[in-house]
Scaffold this motif. Structure first.
Motif, PDB file in Angstrom:
ATOM      1  N   ILE A  10      18.685  19.830   1.857  1.00  0.00           N
ATOM      2  CA  ILE A  10      19.257  21.094   1.387  1.00  0.00           C
ATOM      3  C   ILE A  10      18.981  22.228   2.363  1.00  0.00           C
ATOM      4  CG2 ILE A  10      19.283  22.802  -0.462  1.00  0.00           C
ATOM      5  CD1 ILE A  10      20.656  20.148  -1.131  1.00  0.00           C
ATOM      6  N   PRO A  11      17.735  22.391   2.853  1.00  0.00           N
ATOM      7  CA  PRO A  11      17.510  23.423   3.870  1.00  0.00           C
ATOM      8  C   PRO A  11      18.399  23.245   5.104  1.00  0.00           C
ATOM      9  CG  PRO A  11      15.423  22.660   3.022  1.00  0.00           C
ATOM     10  CD  PRO A  11      16.466  21.767   2.430  1.00  0.00           C
ATOM     11  N   PHE A  12      18.613  22.002   5.520  1.00  0.00           N
ATOM     12  CA  PHE A  12      19.461  21.741   6.680  1.00  0.00           C
ATOM     13  C   PHE A  12      20.889  22.214   6.429  1.00  0.00           C
ATOM     14  CE2 PHE A  12      22.317  19.181   9.282  1.00  0.00           C
ATOM     15  CZ  PHE A  12      21.726  19.296  10.536  1.00  0.00           C
ATOM     16  N   ILE A  13      21.414  21.946   5.229  1.00  0.00           N
ATOM     17  CA  ILE A  13      22.772  22.355   4.879  1.00  0.00           C
ATOM     18  C   ILE A  13      22.874  23.885   4.837  1.00  0.00           C
ATOM     19  CG2 ILE A  13      24.505  22.370   3.029  1.00  0.00           C
ATOM     20  CD1 ILE A  13      23.531  19.530   2.310  1.00  0.00           C
ATOM     21  N   VAL A  14      21.911  24.540   4.213  1.00  0.00           N
ATOM     22  CA  VAL A  14      21.935  26.001   4.090  1.00  0.00           C
ATOM     23  C   VAL A  14      21.865  26.659   5.458  1.00  0.00           C
ATOM     24  CG1 VAL A  14      20.677  28.022   3.254  1.00  0.00           C
ATOM     25  CG2 VAL A  14      20.968  26.035   1.767  1.00  0.00           C
ATOM     26  N   VAL A  15      20.942  26.207   6.291  1.00  0.00           N
ATOM     27  CA  VAL A  15      20.775  26.813   7.604  1.00  0.00           C
ATOM     28  C   VAL A  15      21.990  26.534   8.486  1.00  0.00           C
ATOM     29  CG1 VAL A  15      19.343  26.864   9.690  1.00  0.00           C
ATOM     30  CG2 VAL A  15      18.259  26.743   7.445  1.00  0.00           C
ATOM     31  N   THR A  16      22.561  25.344   8.357  1.00  0.00           N
ATOM     32  CA  THR A  16      23.763  25.019   9.132  1.00  0.00           C
ATOM     33  C   THR A  16      24.919  25.940   8.758  1.00  0.00           C
ATOM     34  OG1 THR A  16      23.111  22.695   9.372  1.00  0.00           O
ATOM     35  CG2 THR A  16      25.438  23.198   9.665  1.00  0.00           C
ATOM     36  N   SER A  17      24.996  26.354   7.497  1.00  0.00           N
ATOM     37  CA  SER A  17      26.065  27.268   7.077  1.00  0.00           C
ATOM     38  C   SER A  17      25.955  28.621   7.770  1.00  0.00           C
ATOM     39  CB  SER A  17      26.051  27.460   5.552  1.00  0.00           C
ATOM     40  OG  SER A  17      24.927  28.239   5.152  1.00  0.00           O
ATOM     41  N   LEU A  18      24.740  29.009   8.168  1.00  0.00           N
ATOM     42  CA  LEU A  18      24.555  30.279   8.864  1.00  0.00           C
ATOM     43  C   LEU A  18      25.229  30.258  10.232  1.00  0.00           C
ATOM     44  CD1 LEU A  18      20.783  30.963   8.062  1.00  0.00           C
ATOM     45  CD2 LEU A  18      22.795  31.782   6.815  1.00  0.00           C
ATOM     46  N   PHE A  19      25.257  29.084  10.869  1.00  0.00           N
ATOM     47  CA  PHE A  19      25.913  28.950  12.168  1.00  0.00           C
ATOM     48  C   PHE A  19      27.397  29.310  12.048  1.00  0.00           C
ATOM     49  CE2 PHE A  19      22.069  26.655  12.745  1.00  0.00           C
ATOM     50  CZ  PHE A  19      21.821  26.551  14.101  1.00  0.00           C
ATOM     51  N   PHE A  20      27.996  28.923  10.930  1.00  0.00           N
ATOM     52  CA  PHE A  20      29.406  29.232  10.677  1.00  0.00           C
ATOM     53  C   PHE A  20      29.604  30.737  10.519  1.00  0.00           C
ATOM     54  CE2 PHE A  20      32.804  30.168   7.682  1.00  0.00           C
ATOM     55  CZ  PHE A  20      33.878  29.499   8.248  1.00  0.00           C
ATOM     56  N   LEU A  21      28.703  31.386   9.774  1.00  0.00           N
ATOM     57  CA  LEU A  21      28.861  32.818   9.486  1.00  0.00           C
ATOM     58  C   LEU A  21      28.743  33.679  10.736  1.00  0.00           C
ATOM     59  CD1 LEU A  21      26.909  33.250   6.124  1.00  0.00           C
ATOM     60  CD2 LEU A  21      29.368  33.495   6.491  1.00  0.00           C
ATOM     61  N   TRP A  22      27.727  33.405  11.565  1.00  0.00           N
ATOM     62  CA  TRP A  22      27.584  34.288  12.728  1.00  0.00           C
ATOM     63  C   TRP A  22      28.667  34.007  13.763  1.00  0.00           C
ATOM     64  CZ3 TRP A  22      22.615  31.298  13.100  1.00  0.00           C
ATOM     65  CH2 TRP A  22      22.588  30.397  14.170  1.00  0.00           C
ATOM     66  N   ALA A  23      29.276  32.812  13.717  1.00  0.00           N
ATOM     67  CA  ALA A  23      30.396  32.523  14.619  1.00  0.00           C
ATOM     68  C   ALA A  23      31.588  33.421  14.304  1.00  0.00           C
ATOM     69  CB  ALA A  23      30.799  31.056  14.516  1.00  0.00           C
ATOM     70  N   LEU A  24      31.799  33.718  13.021  1.00  0.00           N
ATOM     71  CA  LEU A  24      32.888  34.622  12.644  1.00  0.00           C
ATOM     72  C   LEU A  24      32.704  35.986  13.294  1.00  0.00           C
ATOM     73  CD1 LEU A  24      33.370  33.924   8.813  1.00  0.00           C
ATOM     74  CD2 LEU A  24      34.927  33.300  10.667  1.00  0.00           C
ATOM     75  N   ALA A  25      31.474  36.506  13.221  1.00  0.00           N
ATOM     76  CA  ALA A  25      31.209  37.830  13.804  1.00  0.00           C
ATOM     77  C   ALA A  25      31.379  37.812  15.316  1.00  0.00           C
ATOM     78  CB  ALA A  25      29.797  38.280  13.424  1.00  0.00           C
ATOM     79  N   HIS A  26      30.806  36.786  15.958  1.00  0.00           N
ATOM     80  CA  HIS A  26      30.908  36.691  17.416  1.00  0.00           C
ATOM     81  C   HIS A  26      32.358  36.638  17.885  1.00  0.00           C
ATOM     82  CE1 HIS A  26      26.920  36.116  19.275  1.00  0.00           C
ATOM     83  NE2 HIS A  26      26.539  35.694  18.077  1.00  0.00           N
ATOM     84  N   ASN A  27      33.152  35.835  17.224  1.00  0.00           N
ATOM     85  CA  ASN A  27      34.480  35.518  17.735  1.00  0.00           C
ATOM     86  C   ASN A  27      35.585  36.411  17.202  1.00  0.00           C
ATOM     87  OD1 ASN A  27      34.080  32.976  19.504  1.00  0.00           O
ATOM     88  ND2 ASN A  27      32.838  32.612  17.697  1.00  0.00           N
ATOM     89  N   LEU A  28      35.203  37.428  16.434  1.00  0.00           N
ATOM     90  CA  LEU A  28      36.139  38.508  16.151  1.00  0.00           C
ATOM     91  C   LEU A  28      36.101  39.553  17.265  1.00  0.00           C
ATOM     92  CD1 LEU A  28      35.828  39.041  12.294  1.00  0.00           C
ATOM     93  CD2 LEU A  28      37.846  38.284  13.560  1.00  0.00           C
ATOM     94  N   ASN A  29      35.047  39.527  18.091  1.00  0.00           N
ATOM     95  CA  ASN A  29      34.953  40.492  19.196  1.00  0.00           C
ATOM     96  C   ASN A  29      36.107  40.384  20.191  1.00  0.00           C
ATOM     97  OD1 ASN A  29      32.672  41.557  18.066  1.00  0.00           O
ATOM     98  ND2 ASN A  29      31.258  40.847  19.639  1.00  0.00           N
TER      99      ASN A  29
END
Length: 416
Positions: A10-29
């Motif tokens: 479960i921690p692995f799944i939750v932390v992996t989801s964070l990679f998706f979220l910050w990618a949105l911010a990075h790649n809207l630049n």
């Protein structure tokens, strides 16, 4: 061992989801750069300040983030990062209403400050959620979901942020003052709803993380003397990793930031179509992560890193010298071959650091400041020459990455 695996799922799944979220911010630049260039009447170098404000936060906030997590643990670091991310996203609304480029830069700095916490926590957290020998493979797998977010971001940005209006400077000059103000206001306003939605989603994730159990994992003290007050920078593989990461991130950000401008200049592709091309290129980036993860079962991570560096230098050279679609396709394939670089440099840099891993992670995250420097250099070259020749800068950035993959990755201390 079975129990540990079950506890870490479960921690692995939750932390992996964070990679998706910050990618949105990075790649809207890369969407914001041409959009705010028009909405705020900026030069190429001026528009590159979007990246500078964003990535300088990593340099300023990485050490505080590492110290906070050293003292209070990964969970608090993740929650802090999510709250800052959310606050920065909400600031886009007043920035757009006032057509205030400085306020946009403040909002981007706050978002990136939050991402600094997330990346400082998530990258090492993933590497220690399992066997040490599979840490690089595991981090590349988690970073693949970063690629998914990166692919989706330009599509959403092209649909909801880019207006598709292609007005020349002469058209804008010929407008009345009221017409010009209305045009700028309408252009700036398109960012409001997307960023407010992002703010609420990230805030929701912060609440979920707060309410769930994330185990605080103590890194093993692999060699006792490594934690006895000696500087973590005594480890030469970490030092070279920081240098390689600085130039790699600068190259990655530079390639993506001016991608839309590059396509318009070399192949006369309009902004919304160019956003689609960027989305495809970032899809290739994501696919590259999965393929790279498989290849690392057969090819040493450092050798794959070196090979990909050479390929990218050749692709960028062709992109600079060619015209039309060939240069576009070469630039797209650069994204594919950059795919494994960040997580590979990161994981090779923190090998055998024991309890110094959190501090070392902070230094590597500070190296993301390369994304604040390289685009500015590219923007200046573009202003005085052309956007195409500006891509010689990321080409040069892959030289230190190549060195790290060939020699710099080797684990030894400076005393040795």
């Amino acid at each position: 061992m079975t129990q540990n695996k079950r506890n870490y799922t479960i921690p692995f799944i939750v932390v992996t989801s964070l990679f998706f979220l910050w990618a949105l911010a990075h790649n809207l630049n890369p969407i914001l750069i041409p959009h705010l260039k028009r909405a705020c009447a900026l030069s190429d170098m001026g528009s590159a300040l979007i990246d500078s404000a964003f990535f300088i936060a990593y340099f300023i906030m990485a050490i505080p983030a590492g110290m906070i997590m050293q003292r209070f643990g990964y969970k608090l670091g993740i929650i802090t990062g999510l709250l800052l991310f959310s606050c920065g996203a909400f600031l886009f609304y007043p920035a757009a209403s006032a057509i205030s480029f400085p306020l946009f830069l403040v909002a981007l700095f706050i978002i990136a400050s939050g991402l600094t916490f997330l990346e400082t926590a998530a990258n090492p957290y993933i590497t220690i959620l399992g066997k040490a020998e599979t840490a690089t493979l595991r981090l590349n797998f988690a970073q693949s979901f970063n690629g998914l977010g990166a692919t989706i971001a330009p599509l959403l940005g092209g649909l909801f942020i880019l207006s598709g209006k292609q007005l020349s400077e002469a058209d804008i000059v010929n407008m009345s003052e009221l017409q010009r103000h209305t045009f700028y206001l309408e252009e700036a306003a398109t960012v409001k709803i997307p960023y407010v939605i992002i703010g609420f989603v990230v805030l929701l994730v912060a609440i979920i993380v707060y309410k769930m159990h994330l185990p605080e994992i103590e890194e093993e003290q692999i060699e006792k003397q490594k934690s006895n007050g000696k500087s973590v920078l005594n480890h030469s593989h970490l030092t070279w990793g920081i240098i390689a990461q600085f130039f790699y991130v600068g190259a990655q950000v530079g390639v993506g930031s001016f991608f839309i401008r590059f396509l318009g200049s070399t192949a006369a592709i309009d902004e919304q179509s160019a956003a689609y091309y960027l989305s495809v290129a970032l899809l290739m980036f994501m696919i590259g992560r999965f393929i790279g993860t498989v290849l690392m079962n057969y090819i040493a991570a450092n050798k794959l890193l070196a090979l990909y560096s050479v390929i990218n230098m050749l692709l960028l050279l062709i992109a600079v010298l060619a015209e039309g679609k060939p240069s576009v396709f070469c630039l797209m394939f650069v994204e594919f071959f950059m795919s494994i670089m960040f997580p590979t440099i990161f994981s090779l840099s923190i090998i055998n650091l024991g309890k110094q891993t959190k501090l070392a992670s902070s230094y590597i995250i500070m190296a993301i400041a390369g994304g604040a420097v390289i685009p500015l250099i590219m923007g200046r070259i573009s202003d005085i020459s052309s956007i195409q020749w500006a891509y010689m800068v990321p080409l040069a950035c892959f030289i230190p990455v190549l060195f790290f993959g060939l020699k710099g990755y080797q684990v030894k201390t400076s005393q040795q």
